[in-house]
Design a protein around this motif. Structure first.
Motif, PDB file in Angstrom:
ATOM      1  N   CYS A  69       0.645  -1.055  -0.199  1.00 31.59           N
ATOM      2  CA  CYS A  69      -0.302   0.122   0.025  1.00 31.59           C
ATOM      3  C   CYS A  69       1.144   1.036   0.096  1.00 31.59           C
ATOM      4  CB  CYS A  69      -1.215  -0.338   1.150  1.00 31.59           C
ATOM      5  SG  CYS A  69      -2.226  -1.798   1.418  1.00 31.59           S
ATOM      6  N   GLY A  70       0.685   1.785  -0.588  1.00 28.91           N
ATOM      7  CA  GLY A  70       1.333   3.462  -0.742  1.00 28.91           C
ATOM      8  C   GLY A  70       0.865   4.444   0.026  1.00 28.91           C
ATOM      9  N   HIS A  71       1.517   5.837   0.504  1.00 28.79           N
ATOM     10  CA  HIS A  71       0.494   6.758   0.983  1.00 28.79           C
ATOM     11  C   HIS A  71       1.749   8.124   0.540  1.00 28.79           C
ATOM     12  CE1 HIS A  71      -3.354   5.989   3.975  1.00 28.79           C
ATOM     13  NE2 HIS A  71      -2.207   6.867   4.081  1.00 28.79           N
ATOM     14  N   TYR A  72       0.566   8.477   1.029  1.00 29.92           N
ATOM     15  CA  TYR A  72       1.658  10.018   0.372  1.00 29.92           C
ATOM     16  C   TYR A  72       1.668  10.275  -0.855  1.00 29.92           C
ATOM     17  CZ  TYR A  72       2.845   9.642   4.932  1.00 29.92           C
ATOM     18  OH  TYR A  72       3.043   8.782   6.530  1.00 29.92           O
ATOM     19  N   LYS A  73       2.587  10.438  -1.862  1.00 31.04           N
ATOM     20  CA  LYS A  73       2.211  10.663  -3.256  1.00 31.04           C
ATOM     21  C   LYS A  73       2.730   8.797  -3.696  1.00 31.04           C
ATOM     22  CE  LYS A  73       1.763  14.553  -4.660  1.00 31.04           C
ATOM     23  NZ  LYS A  73      -0.243  14.616  -5.258  1.00 31.04           N
ATOM     24  N   GLY A  74       3.141   8.210  -2.684  1.00 31.18           N
ATOM     25  CA  GLY A  74       3.537   7.209  -3.420  1.00 31.18           C
ATOM     26  C   GLY A  74       4.954   6.136  -3.054  1.00 31.18           C
ATOM     27  N   ILE A  75       5.440   5.359  -3.598  1.00 32.03           N
ATOM     28  CA  ILE A  75       6.325   4.604  -3.369  1.00 32.03           C
ATOM     29  C   ILE A  75       7.266   5.117  -4.695  1.00 32.03           C
ATOM     30  CG2 ILE A  75       5.656   2.915  -2.553  1.00 32.03           C
ATOM     31  CD1 ILE A  75       5.962   1.091  -4.546  1.00 32.03           C
ATOM     32  N   ASP A  76       9.175   4.302  -4.206  1.00 30.28           N
ATOM     33  CA  ASP A  76       9.757   5.221  -5.228  1.00 30.28           C
ATOM     34  C   ASP A  76       9.787   3.815  -7.190  1.00 30.28           C
ATOM     35  OD1 ASP A  76      12.760   4.544  -6.461  1.00 30.28           O
ATOM     36  OD2 ASP A  76      12.906   6.081  -4.579  1.00 30.28           O
ATOM     37  N   GLN A  77       9.956   4.446  -7.632  1.00 32.53           N
ATOM     38  CA  GLN A  77       9.853   4.177  -8.353  1.00 32.53           C
ATOM     39  C   GLN A  77      10.653   2.452  -8.927  1.00 32.53           C
ATOM     40  OE1 GLN A  77       7.454   4.015 -11.429  1.00 32.53           O
ATOM     41  NE2 GLN A  77       8.293   2.638 -11.925  1.00 32.53           N
ATOM     42  N   ARG A  78      11.663   2.624  -8.226  1.00 29.35           N
ATOM     43  CA  ARG A  78      12.665   1.954  -8.581  1.00 29.35           C
ATOM     44  C   ARG A  78      12.391   0.763  -7.560  1.00 29.35           C
ATOM     45  NH1 ARG A  78      17.731   5.230  -6.386  1.00 29.35           N
ATOM     46  NH2 ARG A  78      15.852   6.435  -5.105  1.00 29.35           N
ATOM     47  N   ILE A  79      11.529   1.016  -6.628  1.00 26.08           N
ATOM     48  CA  ILE A  79      11.049  -0.271  -6.219  1.00 26.08           C
ATOM     49  C   ILE A  79       9.780  -1.273  -6.685  1.00 26.08           C
ATOM     50  CG2 ILE A  79       9.485  -0.661  -3.945  1.00 26.08           C
ATOM     51  CD1 ILE A  79      12.266  -0.977  -3.530  1.00 26.08           C
ATOM     52  N   ARG A  80       9.213   0.122  -7.290  1.00 28.29           N
ATOM     53  CA  ARG A  80       7.804  -0.686  -8.979  1.00 28.29           C
ATOM     54  C   ARG A  80       9.111  -1.490  -9.198  1.00 28.29           C
ATOM     55  NH1 ARG A  80       4.102   4.663  -9.553  1.00 28.29           N
ATOM     56  NH2 ARG A  80       2.984   2.979 -10.743  1.00 28.29           N
ATOM     57  N   ASP A  81       9.883  -0.668 -10.551  1.00 27.13           N
ATOM     58  CA  ASP A  81      10.974  -1.372 -11.250  1.00 27.13           C
ATOM     59  C   ASP A  81      10.853  -3.054 -10.917  1.00 27.13           C
ATOM     60  OD1 ASP A  81       9.751   0.545 -12.292  1.00 27.13           O
ATOM     61  OD2 ASP A  81      12.113   1.271 -12.992  1.00 27.13           O
ATOM     62  N   GLN A  82      11.453  -3.041 -10.171  1.00 25.65           N
ATOM     63  CA  GLN A  82      12.776  -3.777  -9.033  1.00 25.65           C
ATOM     64  C   GLN A  82      11.535  -5.349  -8.798  1.00 25.65           C
ATOM     65  OE1 GLN A  82      15.923  -6.202  -9.632  1.00 25.65           O
ATOM     66  NE2 GLN A  82      15.920  -3.788  -9.449  1.00 25.65           N
ATOM     67  N   TYR A  83      10.305  -4.424  -7.539  1.00 27.93           N
ATOM     68  CA  TYR A  83      10.020  -5.963  -6.858  1.00 27.93           C
ATOM     69  C   TYR A  83       8.459  -6.001  -7.374  1.00 27.93           C
ATOM     70  CZ  TYR A  83      14.241  -5.432  -4.191  1.00 27.93           C
ATOM     71  OH  TYR A  83      14.367  -5.576  -2.992  1.00 27.93           O
ATOM     72  N   ILE A  84       7.347  -5.152  -7.815  1.00 27.87           N
ATOM     73  CA  ILE A  84       6.546  -4.941  -8.338  1.00 27.87           C
ATOM     74  C   ILE A  84       6.037  -5.791  -9.553  1.00 27.87           C
ATOM     75  CG2 ILE A  84       4.113  -3.450  -9.151  1.00 27.87           C
ATOM     76  CD1 ILE A  84       5.428  -3.307  -6.504  1.00 27.87           C
ATOM     77  N   THR A  85       4.925  -7.063  -8.775  1.00 20.33           N
ATOM     78  CA  THR A  85       4.225  -7.767 -10.222  1.00 20.33           C
ATOM     79  C   THR A  85       3.255  -7.340 -10.768  1.00 20.33           C
ATOM     80  OG1 THR A  85       3.720  -9.512  -9.411  1.00 20.33           O
ATOM     81  CG2 THR A  85       6.146  -9.761  -9.871  1.00 20.33           C
ATOM     82  N   MET A  86       2.737  -6.911 -10.066  1.00 15.86           N
ATOM     83  CA  MET A  86       0.897  -6.133 -11.237  1.00 15.86           C
ATOM     84  C   MET A  86       0.774  -4.742 -10.199  1.00 15.86           C
ATOM     85  SD  MET A  86      -2.331  -8.727 -10.225  1.00 15.86           S
ATOM     86  CE  MET A  86      -0.998 -10.358 -11.685  1.00 15.86           C
ATOM     87  N   GLU A  87       0.648  -3.703 -10.414  1.00 11.00           N
ATOM     88  CA  GLU A  87      -0.457  -2.809 -10.034  1.00 11.00           C
ATOM     89  C   GLU A  87      -1.881  -2.399 -10.657  1.00 11.00           C
ATOM     90  OE1 GLU A  87       4.025  -0.443  -9.949  1.00 11.00           O
ATOM     91  OE2 GLU A  87       2.535   0.408 -12.127  1.00 11.00           O
ATOM     92  N   ILE A  88      -2.614  -2.433  -9.400  1.00  8.78           N
ATOM     93  CA  ILE A  88      -4.266  -2.190  -9.365  1.00  8.78           C
ATOM     94  C   ILE A  88      -4.469  -1.246  -9.157  1.00  8.78           C
ATOM     95  CG2 ILE A  88      -6.038  -3.535  -8.581  1.00  8.78           C
ATOM     96  CD1 ILE A  88      -4.420  -5.677  -8.216  1.00  8.78           C
ATOM     97  N   SER A  89      -5.943  -0.385  -9.928  1.00  7.02           N
ATOM     98  CA  SER A  89      -6.687   0.866  -9.487  1.00  7.02           C
ATOM     99  C   SER A  89      -7.720   0.516  -8.889  1.00  7.02           C
ATOM    100  CB  SER A  89      -6.301   2.037 -10.165  1.00  7.02           C
ATOM    101  OG  SER A  89      -7.538   2.242 -10.085  1.00  7.02           O
ATOM    102  N   ILE A  90      -8.613   0.788  -8.026  1.00  7.61           N
ATOM    103  CA  ILE A  90     -10.033   0.309  -7.637  1.00  7.61           C
ATOM    104  C   ILE A  90     -10.722   1.171  -8.906  1.00  7.61           C
ATOM    105  CG2 ILE A  90      -9.611  -1.520  -5.888  1.00  7.61           C
ATOM    106  CD1 ILE A  90     -11.009   1.383  -3.957  1.00  7.61           C
ATOM    107  N   GLY A  91     -10.333   2.151  -9.547  1.00  2.00           N
ATOM    108  CA  GLY A  91     -11.641   2.865 -10.143  1.00  2.00           C
ATOM    109  C   GLY A  91     -10.459   4.474  -9.943  1.00  2.00           C
ATOM    110  N   ASP A  92     -11.698   5.496 -11.563  1.00  2.42           N
ATOM    111  CA  ASP A  92     -10.567   6.582 -11.284  1.00  2.42           C
ATOM    112  C   ASP A  92     -11.237   7.139 -10.342  1.00  2.42           C
ATOM    113  OD1 ASP A  92      -9.917   5.539 -13.781  1.00  2.42           O
ATOM    114  OD2 ASP A  92     -10.784   5.957 -14.970  1.00  2.42           O
ATOM    115  N   TYR A  93      -9.881   7.811  -9.711  1.00  3.58           N
ATOM    116  CA  TYR A  93     -10.610   8.896  -8.365  1.00  3.58           C
ATOM    117  C   TYR A  93      -9.144   8.332  -7.513  1.00  3.58           C
ATOM    118  CZ  TYR A  93     -12.870   4.200  -6.734  1.00  3.58           C
ATOM    119  OH  TYR A  93     -13.188   2.901  -6.626  1.00  3.58           O
TER     120      TYR A  93
END
Ligand code: 6GU
Length: 227
Positions: free
Chosen positions: A112-136
């Motif tokens: 779970c991110g908070h504030y402005k999110g997480i450092d992009q390098r964590i997304r590049d290195q570890y994350i296999t799927m990114e999910i939004s629950i809707g456009d808000y």
């Protein structure tokens, strides 16, 4: 048995959603384990720091690499994850087919991110799927994670009883669910549709299907156009 680990800076936000009703039953039955992990446990200093200012300036804080990397790697010692999911408004929009697919996996890690999110390098290195629950935009990924875990958890075989079967859900066949009624048959002059009182299961099925199609046409015509 499905295991879902969740890394968050606000574990309190995830106390309630899984402690009641169907999510509680899933865990009591041993079909689902949800464990929340406070990111501050992996903070880099005595100030319990887990976030910092964004390079290049701008508003909001960013969750730092080191605590997240250490948290993920420590959890990976004991669990091999089928998916490492980052909750973010710029992820793929969550829907019932995604819930169905995720419910067939064994071990999930949700960040779970908070504030402005997480450092992009964590997304590049570890994350296999990114999910939004809707456009808000929500103030953090926790409530979104609760939505995703609930939608997945109820689909695990054995969690729902016959009466609550997911087979009759809205969206499972790209149709909205039909209207439902319970006693009394006459409430202040408003009558329950006669066909539901007559006890012919085939007629009831047909009526429900027609109602589903009608509802979908008027409320969600986009569901017909999809596939
Ligand atoms: Cl997953 N996170 C946040 N912060 N906002 C959202 C969201 C997720 N999905 C929709 N809005």
């Amino acid at each position: 048995m499905m295991t879902i680990d969740i890394i968050t800076v606000v574990p309190d936000l995830l106390e309630g959603p899984f402690s009641h009703s169907i999510m509680k039953r899933a865990q009591d039955k041993g079909l689902l384990t949800v464990r929340t992990h406070n990111l501050r446990k992996w903070a880099i200093n005595k100030h319990a720091q887990v976030d910092d200012y964004p390079f290049g300036g701008g508003a909001g804080m960013v969750l730092m690499c080191e605590p997240l990397a250490n948290a993920i790697e420590e959890l990976q010692i004991n669990t091999s994850y089928d998916a490492i999911i980052y909750m973010t408004p710029d992820g793929k929009t969550f829907d019932q087919p995604m819930a169905n697919q995720l419910s067939m996996l064994q071990n999930l890690l949700i960040i779970c991110g908070h504030y402005k999110g997480i450092d992009q390098r964590i997304r590049d290195q570890y994350i296999t799927m990114e999910i939004s629950i809707g456009d808000y935009v929500l103030s953090g990924g926790e409530l979104a994670a609760a939505v995703v875990v609930d939608a997945i958890g109820r689909l695990i075989p054995g969690v729902l009883s016959d009466e609550t079967s997911a087979l009759t859900d809205s969206f499972q066949d790209n149709l909205l669910a039909p209207p439902v009624y319970t006693r009394p048959a006459d409430f202040r002059g408003m009558k329950v549709p006669e066909i539901l009182l007559q006890g012919d299961p085939k007629k009831v099925d047909n009526w429900r299907f027609e109602q589903s199609v009608e509802r979908t046409k008027t409320r969600r015509p986009d569901l017909f156009k999809e596939d």
